[in-house]
Each structure stands twice: as structure tokens, then as C-alpha cells.
Design an enzyme around this catalytic site. Sequence first.
Site, PDB file in Angstrom:
ATOM      1  N   THR A 236       0.857  -1.187   0.000  1.00 24.95           N
ATOM      2  CA  THR A 236       0.000   0.000   0.000  1.00 24.95           C
ATOM      3  C   THR A 236       0.890   1.233   0.000  1.00 24.95           C
ATOM      4  OG1 THR A 236      -1.805   1.134   1.189  1.00 24.95           O
ATOM      5  CG2 THR A 236      -0.181  -0.022   2.539  1.00 24.95           C
ATOM      6  N   CYS A 237       0.301   2.389  -0.273  1.00 21.13           N
ATOM      7  CA  CYS A 237       1.069   3.642  -0.283  1.00 21.13           C
ATOM      8  C   CYS A 237       0.076   4.792  -0.227  1.00 21.13           C
ATOM      9  CB  CYS A 237       1.974   3.729  -1.514  1.00 21.13           C
ATOM     10  SG  CYS A 237       1.098   3.724  -3.091  1.00 21.13           S
ATOM     11  N   GLY A 238       0.329   5.868  -0.955  1.00 14.87           N
ATOM     12  CA  GLY A 238      -0.610   6.984  -0.981  1.00 14.87           C
ATOM     13  C   GLY A 238      -1.750   6.764  -1.952  1.00 14.87           C
TER      14      GLY A 238
END
Length: 280
Positions: A236-238
Amino acid sequence: MIDPVVSTDQLAQCLGEADLRVVDGSWFMPAEGRSGQEEYLRAHIPGAVFFDIDAISDKTSDLPHMLPTPDAFAQAAGGLGLTRDVDIVVYDSFGIRAAARVWWSLRAMGFTRVFVLDGGLKKWLAEARPIETGEAHPRAGVVAPLFEGSLVRSAEDVRELLITGGARLVDARGAARFRGEAPEPRAGLKSGHMPGAANVPFDQVVGPDGTLRPAEELKAIFAAAGVDLAHPIVTTCGSGVTASVLALALARLGLDDTAVYDGSWSEWGALEGAPVAIGP
């Protein structure tokens, strides 16, 4: 095990071959003030087409560059001349960033012969290799819609794995954002991370020259973050871009079935009632 990245030497030797397609997937955050498409028009690897992750996305979602439907993706890919019977090499101008998102998107839509150019356009230009300018005019192909759901996770999936422990979340954002010490670049989002997530900032797996770090270094980086490579992982990330860089790094380690949470923090940080942790 097939390495998911190819070198500039390898690509240069194959340019122009009938079963090769080259894709420029450059993309920038709004605050960076740069346009991937404009930069593509000014300089790109010969024969490359431009894949716009914002344009080839789910137009019904208010989240950034979410995967479109398999039908819409197949139509867009076919229009770019991208079919499943050719090798596809994706690059970006950063080194390795948005190219990984295009790599993952294609794989999530049933393309298996997809690779990322190690070091991207930055390395290509540094080696004084040839470039072109202007638009490309690919021969369109017919692509059947397919979807590899095992590579994609939704918010509902993440809620479930937080309860069951079915996979370890690994967050590619910078440490300050992960710990909730820095504000999110997108307005209206909470700060912090999903409970139990590990933090491997994506720039740790990419070297200063924009190339993916060697396998042994990658193993050490994930181990230092407390990530068990024998356990299922969801990155996951932004907004699902740099999460794909971690998925690419894990593919180099043979974990080519790593899933990405498509909505990532752009979705989770705005969801009412979604659990959030602050700190390490």
C-alpha cells in the site's frame, strides 16, 4: 524465476523487434509541477507509446488513477498496440516509480510478458542512447478483457486481513507520513497507517541511480522492517503507485503474486471508521 526488470543494454539490443512494445508510464504528483505526457512528447525512447495512468482509470471513482474495468482497460491497451502476445517494457523518467504501477496494472489485467526498464529514461539518457520526440502512432490491436483479481485488494479486503492476519500490509510511503508526523499531500486525509503495517519507503528499494536494488539487498531491507517474506504480503502507499514499486521489488525475490491495495491511503485515510495507527 524471471527478473521483472530489464537493463538498458537489453532493451537497446531489442529495439525495433516485431514482438516488443515500449511504454512510457511517467507520472508526477501535482505538487511536482511536471507533466508526464508533455515530457514524453519532448523526449522518449524510440517507438514508445505513452500510458497515462490518470486517463486509463476508473472515471466513476473520485480516487486517483484507480484501475478501470477490464473492458475499458482492454480497449485502452489495444489502442496503444499492447497485446498479450508481445513483450512489453515499461519505463518512467524517475528511474523506477510510475512504471511499476503500469507494470502491475497490465499484470492485473492478464498481461504476463511485462517488464520494467531498470533505471528508466534517466539511465537511458545518461548513457546517450537514442530518443524520439512527438506523438507515436501505434497499430491498434484487439485485446480481450481479463482480470487477475489475486493481484488487487480493496478496502473491504484490507479490513478483513486486519482481523484475520491473512497477509502483512507493507506501506511504501515515507517514514514521517507512515508515523503520522507529516501531513498527507492530499487534502482531507487522516495521518498515520493501517494497524500492524510495516513501513518500507519505496526509495529504499531503488538505488540513487534509479535502478532496483539487488536481491540480497532487498531481502535485508524487508527483513529490517520486520517483513516475513514467507507470509502473504499486500503493499500500500498513498495512491497505489509506489506500492507497485514494492510489488516489483518482491517480484525480483520470486514473490510475483504480491497484491496491491489499489485505493491505498487516498481511500483508507478518508474512510469513516477505518482504524488508523500513529507512530512506528
